[in-house]
Structure formats: structure tokens, C-alpha cells
Scaffold this motif. Structure first.
Motif, PDB file in Angstrom:
ATOM      1  N   ASN A  14       0.825  -1.198   0.000  1.00  0.00           N
ATOM      2  CA  ASN A  14       0.000   0.000   0.000  1.00  0.00           C
ATOM      3  C   ASN A  14       0.866   1.257   0.000  1.00  0.00           C
ATOM      4  O   ASN A  14       2.039   1.215   0.406  1.00  0.00           O
ATOM      5  CB  ASN A  14      -0.909   0.023   1.235  1.00  0.00           C
ATOM      6  N   ARG A  40      -7.677  10.517   3.778  1.00  0.00           N
ATOM      7  CA  ARG A  40      -8.527  10.340   2.599  1.00  0.00           C
ATOM      8  C   ARG A  40      -7.662  10.152   1.359  1.00  0.00           C
ATOM      9  O   ARG A  40      -8.018   9.377   0.456  1.00  0.00           O
ATOM     10  CB  ARG A  40      -9.449  11.549   2.450  1.00  0.00           C
ATOM     11  N   ASP A  98      -6.321   6.522   1.378  1.00  0.00           N
ATOM     12  CA  ASP A  98      -7.411   5.595   1.028  1.00  0.00           C
ATOM     13  C   ASP A  98      -7.690   5.621  -0.464  1.00  0.00           C
ATOM     14  O   ASP A  98      -7.919   4.563  -1.084  1.00  0.00           O
ATOM     15  CB  ASP A  98      -8.684   5.962   1.799  1.00  0.00           C
ATOM     16  N   LYS A  99      -7.678   6.815  -1.051  1.00  0.00           N
ATOM     17  CA  LYS A  99      -7.940   6.929  -2.485  1.00  0.00           C
ATOM     18  C   LYS A  99      -6.804   6.332  -3.293  1.00  0.00           C
ATOM     19  O   LYS A  99      -7.042   5.599  -4.276  1.00  0.00           O
ATOM     20  CB  LYS A  99      -8.147   8.410  -2.851  1.00  0.00           C
ATOM     21  N   ASN A 139      -4.769   3.966  -2.517  1.00  0.00           N
ATOM     22  CA  ASN A 139      -4.743   2.503  -2.402  1.00  0.00           C
ATOM     23  C   ASN A 139      -5.946   1.836  -3.044  1.00  0.00           C
ATOM     24  O   ASN A 139      -5.964   0.612  -3.203  1.00  0.00           O
ATOM     25  CB  ASN A 139      -4.648   2.102  -0.930  1.00  0.00           C
ATOM     26  N   SER A 140      -6.958   2.643  -3.416  1.00  0.00           N
ATOM     27  CA  SER A 140      -8.148   2.057  -4.033  1.00  0.00           C
ATOM     28  C   SER A 140      -8.070   2.045  -5.553  1.00  0.00           C
ATOM     29  O   SER A 140      -8.899   1.417  -6.214  1.00  0.00           O
ATOM     30  CB  SER A 140      -9.393   2.839  -3.601  1.00  0.00           C
ATOM     31  N   ILE A 141      -7.081   2.749  -6.108  1.00  0.00           N
ATOM     32  CA  ILE A 141      -6.983   2.860  -7.566  1.00  0.00           C
ATOM     33  C   ILE A 141      -6.084   1.768  -8.126  1.00  0.00           C
ATOM     34  O   ILE A 141      -4.941   1.582  -7.696  1.00  0.00           O
ATOM     35  CB  ILE A 141      -6.437   4.238  -7.973  1.00  0.00           C
ATOM     36  N   LYS A 142      -6.602   1.059  -9.090  1.00  0.00           N
ATOM     37  CA  LYS A 142      -5.834   0.043  -9.799  1.00  0.00           C
ATOM     38  C   LYS A 142      -6.115   0.209 -11.294  1.00  0.00           C
ATOM     39  O   LYS A 142      -7.254   0.421 -11.696  1.00  0.00           O
ATOM     40  CB  LYS A 142      -6.235  -1.360  -9.342  1.00  0.00           C
ATOM     41  N   ARG A 165      -1.905   1.245 -10.936  1.00  0.00           N
ATOM     42  CA  ARG A 165      -1.240   2.472 -10.491  1.00  0.00           C
ATOM     43  C   ARG A 165      -0.443   3.108 -11.631  1.00  0.00           C
ATOM     44  O   ARG A 165       0.092   2.426 -12.480  1.00  0.00           O
ATOM     45  CB  ARG A 165      -0.305   2.153  -9.325  1.00  0.00           C
ATOM     46  N   GLU A 185      -8.373  10.151 -11.555  1.00  0.00           N
ATOM     47  CA  GLU A 185      -9.288   9.662 -10.523  1.00  0.00           C
ATOM     48  C   GLU A 185      -9.104  10.430  -9.215  1.00  0.00           C
ATOM     49  O   GLU A 185     -10.070  10.730  -8.505  1.00  0.00           O
ATOM     50  CB  GLU A 185      -9.076   8.162 -10.294  1.00  0.00           C
ATOM     51  N   ASP A 190     -11.892  12.926  -7.513  1.00  0.00           N
ATOM     52  CA  ASP A 190     -12.317  12.725  -6.124  1.00  0.00           C
ATOM     53  C   ASP A 190     -12.224  14.033  -5.333  1.00  0.00           C
ATOM     54  O   ASP A 190     -13.113  14.353  -4.534  1.00  0.00           O
ATOM     55  CB  ASP A 190     -11.458  11.638  -5.471  1.00  0.00           C
TER      56      ASP A 190
END
Length: 486
Positions: free
Chosen positions: A386, A441, A444-445, A447-450, A452, A460, A464
Motif C-alpha cells: 500500500n 482520505r 485511502d484513495k 490505495n483504491s486505484i488500480k 497504479r 481519478e 475525487d
């Protein structure tokens, strides 16, 4: 009696109408056209309002023995207000004709001294009776100084403005359009005032006691202030359009100074880079940079200059150029910032500063040497891990203290690793509730994007932030950079 009553009622209504019209014009001048209350035209209108009010009251107290003091007060205010307004009108006209008096002595002699003298004579006239007196029946009687000093002086100021107007209309009607336009407006204003007075006196045959002087002022100023302020507005708008065009050009130049990230390093296809910058104003103080120093070293920079707008953009270009030049000398990242900081501190009269981060990647060993000058902590993620903040404090911002010595750290890259750089316009973006986007935040954002890296990755994040801060104006420039090694 009935006719007198109708005349009295009509006098009151016209006086109130005139005063309200003058108040409305003053309101427009200050609120609609954004002119200062200290603006000469605003002062002239305010003076006309005060004089009109006391002129109206004077009509009812003149001839009343029991209101002797109020009679003097009304006469004083009207006389002083009339003279002050006329002299201010003359000064306003001189400025519009480009003939403002640069000599303080001449200004004092022509305007200040007469104004002080008129004020003194009027205030002392209840005792001296030099300007006017009150007879046994309570009526005002004008004395010699009123007829042969105050009135001629007022006409002299008005004649000066009108004479200049005629001069420009006749001799410069095709050459100096702005001055000629004002001259025409002034002449029309004078004709309106004289015309309204003449209609009252000679056409309607209204007795002198019932002449509504403020009516001529009100009608004249409706035209005059509207014309003058329309010209001011048009001229101001032209300046704004010119500034906007310059800012647009500056923004294009600024964006053109940033490197393109499409196939940035053809000799190093395993190093993928993408960056974006969104400014809070037309031009901003953020910047990013990346370039090859030699065959095996690539330099990456991101920075945030204090402030926004043109000053920040100019300082940004200075900082960017200095960092680029010193990095080309193959110095260490710490040495680059030491030298740049010292040079910025030597000549920085506006005391601006910049936070910055620099990294130099060795493409053979995949070790990146980096230095942080008061910038946000960068985010680093291993291939299967992460994103985490690299909390490495190396020194204060650039252009802060000339004795600062920066330190260098290392980041070891392996295939699939990713480094994310950003300015505080991201984490300090806020929503309508004044809540910050914040570091949690952001992680979190990230680590949520794939997958990279690349343009979609940054888009993205930007989307956001945009959704989070919807309904608020951009607080700061937002710049991001993502580096991925394959």
C-alpha cells in the motif's frame, strides 16, 4: 389660499423627489459602479444632497422670527455646500481634462484658501452680517459679500469648467475623444440645469421663493453621473479585458514551460511519468519538472511557491530555472537545494518562499537520492504493498534562511514500485463544511486505484478532490506527479 396651498405641496413633493433622485445617484455611484465615497463625484453628489435638504427646510423657516437661529443654519449650510460642491466640481473637471494641479501651493491658493474663507465668513455672519442678515420680519437679506464675492466665485469655478469644455469640443473634437466626450457631457449637464431653472422661472412663472433649485441639480446629475460612470465602466472593462488577455498568455507560457510526459524518457522505457497542474487563478505558483541529467540519471522536481497569481508565477519561474540549472551540474540533491536556497535568499525583496522536493533516479541501480525542502511528505508504494507517507524531514522551505543545510535520503525502486508527489492544494482542499481533504482520505484513495500510474491514476484523484470540494472555490493550486518503475 388654495393656490398657495397647492404651490406649497408641489414645492415639498418636488424637493423630496429631487433629494431622493440625488440619493439614488449617489447610491449607484458607490454601490453599482464601485466608486469610493471619497471619489470627487461621490462628494459632489453628497454635497448636493445636503444643500438640497437645507434649502428645502430654509423655504419654511425664512420669514419666521422665532426660528432665527435655524434660518442662519440653513443659510450657512446652503452657502457653504454650494461653494464646496462647485469647487469640487471644478477640481473633478480639471482631472478629467488631464489638468490636475501638481503644485500644492497653487491648489491651496485656488481651492483651499477660498473654501476656508467662505466657511469662516458664513459661520461668523450671524454676528458680523457680512454675507447676509435677517431683518425684523425674519427674512434673509443678502449682503455685499454674498453678491460680490461668494456668488461670483461660484460662477468663476463653473465658468472655468464650461470654458474648458468649449475649448475641447471646438478644437479637439477629432483628436482627444475621451476629453471631448466629457466636455460634451458637462455642457449638456449645464444646459439641463439652466434649462430647468429657466422653465420654472420664465415659462411656469414660479415665484423665486418656490423655485426648486435641487430639481435642476437632480435632473442634471442623472445625465451627468450616468454618462461619466458609463465611460468609467467601459474604460475599466477595457483594462480588465487587456489584463485577462495578458493572464491567458501568461498561463499558456507557464504551461508551455512545463515538460510533456508522453514518452518523456525514450531511452528509459521502464520509467513511466505523468503529471498534472490545476491553478486556482489564471497563473499559479506550483510547478513540476523532470529531465535527464545524463544517460543514467533522471531528475524529478515538484514545488509550491507562497501565494498565488502573477507574483507567485514569476517567482516560480525563477525557482524552476535555478533548480534545473544546478541539477544539470550533477550535484547531489542536498547540494542543489543548498545553492538554490542561498541564491534566493540573497535577492528576495518580497520575502517569497517555496516548498520543494527533488529526486534524482539512477536508472542502473534504481536508487533515487532525494531532498525535501519543507514540502509535503511523498507517498511510496511497493509493487504489492500500500501507499505510505515517507516521513523524511530534510530542511525548511527555500528562500527562508540562507544558512540552511539540507540533507539527502534514498528510495530503492524495484519493478512495479510507485511514487506519488503532490502539493498541499490536494490535502488542504476543503468542502462546504470547511473539512479538509486530508492525508487519510488521500491514502485511502491512492490505495483504491488500480492499476497504479499514468494519466487515469491522477485523473481519478483529481475527480475525487473535485467531488469532495464541490460548491467551493479552488483554495490553492493543485499539482500532482506519479512515477512508476516497471
Amino acid at each position: 389660499m388654495i393656490q398657495d396651498s397647492i404651490t406649497e405641496t408641489l414645492f415639498v413633493e418636488l424637493t423630496l423627489f429631487s433629494i431622493l433622485l440625488l440619493v439614488f445617484m449617489l447610491y449607484n455611484n458607490v454601490v453599482l459602479y464601485k466608486m469610493s465615497i471619497k471619489d470627487k463625484l461621490s462628494i459632489i453628489l453628497a454635497t448636493a444632497i445636503v444643500s438640497s435638504i437645507f434649502d428645502g427646510v430654509w423655504h419654511f423657516v425664512d420669514g419666521n422670527v422665532n426660528l432665527r437661529i435655524l434660518n442662519f443654519i440653513c443659510a450657512d449650510v446652503y452657502a457653504v455646500g454650494l461653494f464646496f460642491g462647485v469647487s469640487m466640481f471644478a477640481m473633478f473637471s480639471l482631472e478629467r481634462f488631464g489638468l490636475a494641479l501638481n503644485s500644492k501651493k497653487l491648489h491651496v491658493l485656488l481651492f483651499v484658501v477660498p473654501s476656508v474663507l467662505v466657511l469662516f465668513l458664513c459661520l461668523t455672519t450671524p454676528w458680523t452680517e457680512l454675507v447676509y442678515s435677517i431683518d425684523e420680519s425674519g427674512d434673509i437679506q443678502y449682503m455685499g459679500l454674498f453678491d460680490y464675492f461668494l456668488v461670483p466665485l461660484c460662477f468663476l469655478y463653473l465658468f472655468l469648467s464650461i470654458l474648458l469644455s468649449v475649448y475641447y469640443v471646438v478644437l479637439y473634437r477629432k483628436k482627444q475623444k475621451e476629453k471631448v466626450s466629457y466636455a460634451q457631457n458637462l455642457l449638456i449637464f449645464a444646459l439641463l440645469c439652466v434649462g430647468v431653472e429657466s422653465v420654472q422661472a420664465y415659462v411656469l412663472e414660479i415665484d423665486e421663493n418656490y423655485l426648486v433649485t435641487s430639481l435642476s441639480w437632480a435632473i442634471g446629475f442623472v445625465f451627468f453621473t450616468t454618462s461619466v460612470n458609463t465611460e468609467r465602466f467601459v474604460k475599466s472593462r477595457e483594462k480588465i479585458v487587456a489584463v485577462e488577455a495578458d493572464l491567458e498568455l501568461a498561463a499558456n507560457i507557464q504551461l508551455g514551460a512545463l515538460p510533456t510526459d508522453v514518452h518523456a524518457f525514450p531511452r528509459h522505457p521502464d520509467v513511466n511519468i505523468f503529471a498534472s497542474m490545476t491553478t486556482a487563478k489564471e497563473v499559479g505558483g506550483d510547478f513540476y519538472d523532470f529531465f535527464e541529467i545524463d544517460d543514467t540519471h533522471i531528475c524529478f522536481v515538484i514545488a509550491d511557491v507562497s501565494g498565488k497569481g502573477v507574483p507567485a508565477a514569476l517567482f516560480m519561474m525563477v525557482v524552476k530555472t535555478m533548480i534545473h540549472d544546478h541539477a544539470s551540474m550533477k550535484l547531489s540533491t542536498a547540494e542543489i537545494f543548498n545553492d538554490v536556497n542561498r541564491l534566493l535568499c540573497e535577492n528576495n525583496p518580497e520575502e517569497m518562499f517555496a516548498t520543494a522536493w527533488i529526486g534524482i533516479l539512477d536508472t542502473e541501480t534504481r536508487i533515487m537520492k532525494c531532498t525535501n525542502a519543507g514540502h509535503n511528505a511523498v507517498c511510496f508504494a511497493k509493487k504489492d504493498g500500500n501507499f505510505e507517507f515517507l516521513r523524511q524531514r530534510h530542511g525548511v522551505f527555500l528562500a527562508g534562511f540562507d544558512f540552511t543545510q539540507y540533507k539527502e535520503a534514498e528510495i530503492q525502486f524495484e519493478s512495479g514500485d510507485c511514487l506519488f508527489l503532490y502539493t498541499d492544494g490536494l490535502t488542504e482542499a476543503h468542502n462546504a463544511s470547511a473539512e479538509l481533504y486530508g492525508e487519510k482520505r488521500l491514502l485511502d484513495k491512492l490505495n483504491s486505484i488500480k492499476p497504479r500510474g499514468g494519466e487515469k491514476f491522477l485523473k481519478e484523484i483529481a475527480d475525487d478532490v473535485k467531488v469532495f470540494s464541490e460548491g467551493t472555490d479552488p483554495f490553492d493550486d493543485l499539482t500532482m506527479m506519479v512515477i512508476k518503475v516497471d
